[in-house]
Design a protein around this motif. Structure first.
Motif, PDB file in Angstrom:
ATOM      1  N   ALA A  35     -10.736  13.647   9.533  1.00  0.00           N
ATOM      2  CA  ALA A  35      -9.462  13.079   9.107  1.00  0.00           C
ATOM      3  C   ALA A  35      -9.594  12.551   7.689  1.00  0.00           C
ATOM      4  O   ALA A  35     -10.699  12.258   7.213  1.00  0.00           O
ATOM      5  N   GLU A  36      -8.435  12.425   7.026  1.00  0.00           N
ATOM      6  CA  GLU A  36      -8.419  11.859   5.677  1.00  0.00           C
ATOM      7  C   GLU A  36      -7.101  11.135   5.447  1.00  0.00           C
ATOM      8  O   GLU A  36      -6.038  11.604   5.858  1.00  0.00           O
ATOM      9  N   VAL A  37      -7.198   9.968   4.827  1.00  0.00           N
ATOM     10  CA  VAL A  37      -6.029   9.205   4.406  1.00  0.00           C
ATOM     11  C   VAL A  37      -6.158   8.959   2.905  1.00  0.00           C
ATOM     12  O   VAL A  37      -7.233   8.570   2.429  1.00  0.00           O
ATOM     13  N   ILE A  38      -5.073   9.185   2.181  1.00  0.00           N
ATOM     14  CA  ILE A  38      -5.063   8.994   0.734  1.00  0.00           C
ATOM     15  C   ILE A  38      -4.121   7.834   0.408  1.00  0.00           C
ATOM     16  O   ILE A  38      -2.943   7.860   0.776  1.00  0.00           O
ATOM     17  N   VAL A  39      -4.671   6.821  -0.246  1.00  0.00           N
ATOM     18  CA  VAL A  39      -3.883   5.663  -0.668  1.00  0.00           C
ATOM     19  C   VAL A  39      -3.645   5.792  -2.171  1.00  0.00           C
ATOM     20  O   VAL A  39      -4.596   5.739  -2.955  1.00  0.00           O
ATOM     21  N   ASP A  40      -2.392   5.973  -2.555  1.00  0.00           N
ATOM     22  CA  ASP A  40      -2.077   6.173  -3.973  1.00  0.00           C
ATOM     23  C   ASP A  40      -2.367   4.933  -4.805  1.00  0.00           C
ATOM     24  O   ASP A  40      -2.929   5.023  -5.898  1.00  0.00           O
ATOM     25  N   ARG A  41      -1.966   3.771  -4.280  1.00  0.00           N
ATOM     26  CA  ARG A  41      -2.192   2.538  -5.031  1.00  0.00           C
ATOM     27  C   ARG A  41      -2.015   1.323  -4.119  1.00  0.00           C
ATOM     28  O   ARG A  41      -1.361   1.395  -3.070  1.00  0.00           O
ATOM     29  N   PHE A  42      -2.613   0.240  -4.565  1.00  0.00           N
ATOM     30  CA  PHE A  42      -2.428  -1.057  -3.936  1.00  0.00           C
ATOM     31  C   PHE A  42      -1.854  -2.020  -4.980  1.00  0.00           C
ATOM     32  O   PHE A  42      -2.279  -2.015  -6.133  1.00  0.00           O
ATOM     33  N   PHE A  45       0.857  -1.182   0.000  1.00  0.00           N
ATOM     34  CA  PHE A  45       0.000   0.000   0.000  1.00  0.00           C
ATOM     35  C   PHE A  45       0.897   1.238   0.000  1.00  0.00           C
ATOM     36  O   PHE A  45       1.699   1.406   0.923  1.00  0.00           O
ATOM     37  N   THR A  46       0.761   2.086  -0.986  1.00  0.00           N
ATOM     38  CA  THR A  46       1.493   3.347  -1.007  1.00  0.00           C
ATOM     39  C   THR A  46       0.563   4.432  -0.484  1.00  0.00           C
ATOM     40  O   THR A  46      -0.491   4.694  -1.076  1.00  0.00           O
ATOM     41  N   VAL A  47       0.944   5.055   0.638  1.00  0.00           N
ATOM     42  CA  VAL A  47       0.045   5.937   1.380  1.00  0.00           C
ATOM     43  C   VAL A  47       0.680   7.305   1.537  1.00  0.00           C
ATOM     44  O   VAL A  47       1.873   7.429   1.872  1.00  0.00           O
ATOM     45  N   GLU A  48      -0.115   8.345   1.292  1.00  0.00           N
ATOM     46  CA  GLU A  48       0.354   9.716   1.513  1.00  0.00           C
ATOM     47  C   GLU A  48       0.552   9.974   3.011  1.00  0.00           C
ATOM     48  O   GLU A  48       0.136   9.192   3.852  1.00  0.00           O
ATOM     49  N   ASP A  49       1.190  11.086   3.325  1.00  0.00           N
ATOM     50  CA  ASP A  49       1.579  11.440   4.698  1.00  0.00           C
ATOM     51  C   ASP A  49       0.410  11.305   5.676  1.00  0.00           C
ATOM     52  O   ASP A  49      -0.669  11.865   5.463  1.00  0.00           O
ATOM     53  N   THR A  50       0.615  10.556   6.757  1.00  0.00           N
ATOM     54  CA  THR A  50      -0.406  10.381   7.802  1.00  0.00           C
ATOM     55  C   THR A  50       0.045  10.947   9.145  1.00  0.00           C
ATOM     56  O   THR A  50      -0.589  10.684  10.174  1.00  0.00           O
ATOM     57  N   SER A  51       1.136  11.719   9.145  1.00  0.00           N
ATOM     58  CA  SER A  51       1.695  12.187  10.424  1.00  0.00           C
ATOM     59  C   SER A  51       0.794  13.192  11.132  1.00  0.00           C
ATOM     60  O   SER A  51       0.969  13.435  12.328  1.00  0.00           O
ATOM     61  N   ASP A  52      -0.190  13.756  10.410  1.00  0.00           N
ATOM     62  CA  ASP A  52      -1.050  14.771  11.010  1.00  0.00           C
ATOM     63  C   ASP A  52      -2.348  14.185  11.563  1.00  0.00           C
ATOM     64  O   ASP A  52      -3.214  14.927  12.015  1.00  0.00           O
ATOM     65  N   LEU A  53      -2.486  12.869  11.549  1.00  0.00           N
ATOM     66  CA  LEU A  53      -3.717  12.275  12.082  1.00  0.00           C
ATOM     67  C   LEU A  53      -3.833  12.531  13.581  1.00  0.00           C
ATOM     68  O   LEU A  53      -2.849  12.447  14.316  1.00  0.00           O
ATOM     69  N   ALA A  54      -5.046  12.823  14.029  1.00  0.00           N
ATOM     70  CA  ALA A  54      -5.293  13.021  15.467  1.00  0.00           C
ATOM     71  C   ALA A  54      -5.015  11.725  16.219  1.00  0.00           C
ATOM     72  O   ALA A  54      -5.166  10.623  15.667  1.00  0.00           O
ATOM     73  N   PRO A  55      -4.614  11.802  17.498  1.00  0.00           N
ATOM     74  CA  PRO A  55      -4.280  10.590  18.269  1.00  0.00           C
ATOM     75  C   PRO A  55      -5.404   9.568  18.335  1.00  0.00           C
ATOM     76  O   PRO A  55      -5.143   8.379  18.482  1.00  0.00           O
ATOM     77  N   ALA A  56      -6.665  10.017  18.235  1.00  0.00           N
ATOM     78  CA  ALA A  56      -7.798   9.097  18.351  1.00  0.00           C
ATOM     79  C   ALA A  56      -8.170   8.432  17.025  1.00  0.00           C
ATOM     80  O   ALA A  56      -9.077   7.601  16.987  1.00  0.00           O
ATOM     81  N   VAL A  57      -7.475   8.782  15.948  1.00  0.00           N
ATOM     82  CA  VAL A  57      -7.793   8.217  14.627  1.00  0.00           C
ATOM     83  C   VAL A  57      -6.946   6.971  14.381  1.00  0.00           C
ATOM     84  O   VAL A  57      -5.765   6.926  14.728  1.00  0.00           O
ATOM     85  N   LYS A  79       5.394   3.350   2.027  1.00  0.00           N
ATOM     86  CA  LYS A  79       4.899   2.109   1.433  1.00  0.00           C
ATOM     87  C   LYS A  79       4.864   1.040   2.516  1.00  0.00           C
ATOM     88  O   LYS A  79       5.903   0.674   3.075  1.00  0.00           O
ATOM     89  N   TYR A  80       3.656   0.583   2.828  1.00  0.00           N
ATOM     90  CA  TYR A  80       3.463  -0.467   3.829  1.00  0.00           C
ATOM     91  C   TYR A  80       3.266  -1.800   3.106  1.00  0.00           C
ATOM     92  O   TYR A  80       2.511  -1.883   2.134  1.00  0.00           O
ATOM     93  N   THR A  81       3.914  -2.840   3.609  1.00  0.00           N
ATOM     94  CA  THR A  81       3.872  -4.144   2.930  1.00  0.00           C
ATOM     95  C   THR A  81       3.744  -5.265   3.939  1.00  0.00           C
ATOM     96  O   THR A  81       4.363  -5.214   5.002  1.00  0.00           O
ATOM     97  N   PHE A  82       2.923  -6.250   3.616  1.00  0.00           N
ATOM     98  CA  PHE A  82       3.054  -7.522   4.323  1.00  0.00           C
ATOM     99  C   PHE A  82       3.190  -8.643   3.299  1.00  0.00           C
ATOM    100  O   PHE A  82       2.502  -8.697   2.284  1.00  0.00           O
ATOM    101  N   VAL A  83       4.154  -9.522   3.587  1.00  0.00           N
ATOM    102  CA  VAL A  83       4.448 -10.682   2.748  1.00  0.00           C
ATOM    103  C   VAL A  83       3.963 -11.908   3.506  1.00  0.00           C
ATOM    104  O   VAL A  83       4.536 -12.294   4.531  1.00  0.00           O
TER     105      VAL A  83
END
Length: 373
Positions: A362-369, A228-240, A298-302
């Motif tokens: 809040a918003e998370v944008i996933v560029d691609r899977f 998963f290629t994910v845009e910046d999530t560092s601004d997410l609130a602690p409860a998200v 980029k987050y990955t699980f194999v």
């Protein structure tokens, strides 16, 4: 003499009266027992009934696609389960898989699972020893280990919501969940794919309630490389909480085959903001916390037999791409079944301050899977 006769007569009448009262009481007792027996008989003879509350569309085409089927059952006995079938190509096929044919009945009488598309759908209430056939020409009638049967045609249009992302079809959640220690609402309008093909998951305040987002893939992929290629999530609130995970409705074994990559501080601003998890998470060795840095990641699980590797890295197209965090699980790794891949964005309820603690959306944008078998 007359007094003695009178006393004897009274004594005899008293005995007769006592016997009559005793007989009357016995008669009343027998009538009560008979009525109780009838009532008990009536209770035990209640015929179980199956009802559908959500049915997939009638679609004989893509046999790999899945949708949710759910309903309720009244009169089920302890230990009984549901068996589901969908009809395609003139045959009934057990759902979701022959290796996972049982659907649990929840305490409130509801049942829920995923099924491959077909033109018709059937649900059977069965006793524990029942072993379903992989396919049938006809659905069995009630009798023996089969307590009840319900059959319905597929709908003209599914009541589920779908979106296309990275060349795959995803179902968009619209029912509440208790994930995160509270009841989270979901709204399909919180999910969309933009003109660049990026998936947007949002938490939006609607009607003074936070509404969340979740999507799940409509086919199971099994072992392989999930990225998963994910845009910046560092601004997410602690409860998200933003999660990428595997989950299987069809089984209560192997912790529903769940494993997760989760981005969240779990309500604690001082906590590291991400973790790799193999369920059950209460086992210390099944959780690896780490700090996900700002920027695109980029987050990955194999997923391999007996081995699960989780990674966080900079995308390869960015300068200085490198692995930032990694953990390998080799114990308790589930085998594939009827699992589906999911992405979710929801609110975590912090039990320490008795509040979800969310002040803004809040918003998370996933560029691609990407998936490689």
């Amino acid at each position: 003499m007359l007094q003695e006769k009178h006393d004897s007569l009274c004594e005899i009448l008293g005995l007769i009266n006592a016997q009559l009262n005793s007989a009357a009481q016995m008669l009343l007792l027998l009538m009560y027992l008979a009525l109780a027996g009838c009532q008990q008989s009536t209770i035990t003879r209640v015929e179980p009934k199956i009802f559908f509350t959500q049915v997939p569309e009638a679609n004989p085409g893509d046999h790999d696609q899945q949708d949710v089927i759910e309903g309720t059952v009244h009169g089920a006995r302890p230990g009984q389960r549901m068996i589901l079938y969908s009809k395609s190509g003139g045959l009934w096929w057990v759902q979701p898989l022959l290796t996972s044919p049982l659907t649990a009945i929840l305490p409130d009488g509801s049942w829920r699972n995923e099924t491959h598309f077909g033109t018709e759908y059937a649900a059977l209430l069965v006793d524990p020893p029942y072993h379903p056939a992989a396919n049938l020409h006809e659905i069995p009638k009630p009798g023996g280990p089969v307590s009840a049967v319900a059959v319905t045609r597929g709908q003209d249009k599914s009541s589920s919501f779908f979106t296309s992302f990275s060349g795959l079809t995803w179902r968009v959640r619209w029912k509440p969940s208790d994930r995160g220690g509270t009841t989270n609402l979901y709204n399909p309008d919180n999910v969309y794919v933009d003109s660049s093909g990026r998936l947007h998951l949002r938490i939006v305040n609607r009607g003074q309630r936070w509404t969340c987002s979740e999507v799940n893939l409509t086919r199971n992929l099994g072992y392989g490389n999930y990225s998963f290629t994910v845009e910046d999530t560092s601004d997410l609130a602690p409860a998200v909480v933003f999660g990428m995970f595997i989950w299987d409705y069809s089984t209560d074994q192997q912790e529903n085959r769940e494993f997760d990559i989760e981005v969240s501080r779990w309500g604690n601003p001082a906590s590291e903001n991400a973790q790799f998890v193999l369920q059950p998470s209460y086992a210390v060795m099944n959780v690896s916390r780490f700090a996900a840095p700002p920027g695109k990641l980029k987050y990955t699980f194999v997923w391999e037999p007996g081995r699960l590797t989780m990674l966080t890295a900079r995308p390869s197209e960015l300068p200085g791409a490198a692995i930032l965090s990694k953990h390998v699980f080799t114990s308790g790794v589930p085998k594939p079944g009827s699992e589906s891949l999911r992405m979710t964005l929801y609110v975590y309820w912090n039990p320490r301050n008795k509040s979800a603690g969310l002040q803004r959306g809040a918003e998370v944008i996933v560029d691609r899977f990407e998936f490689l078998p």
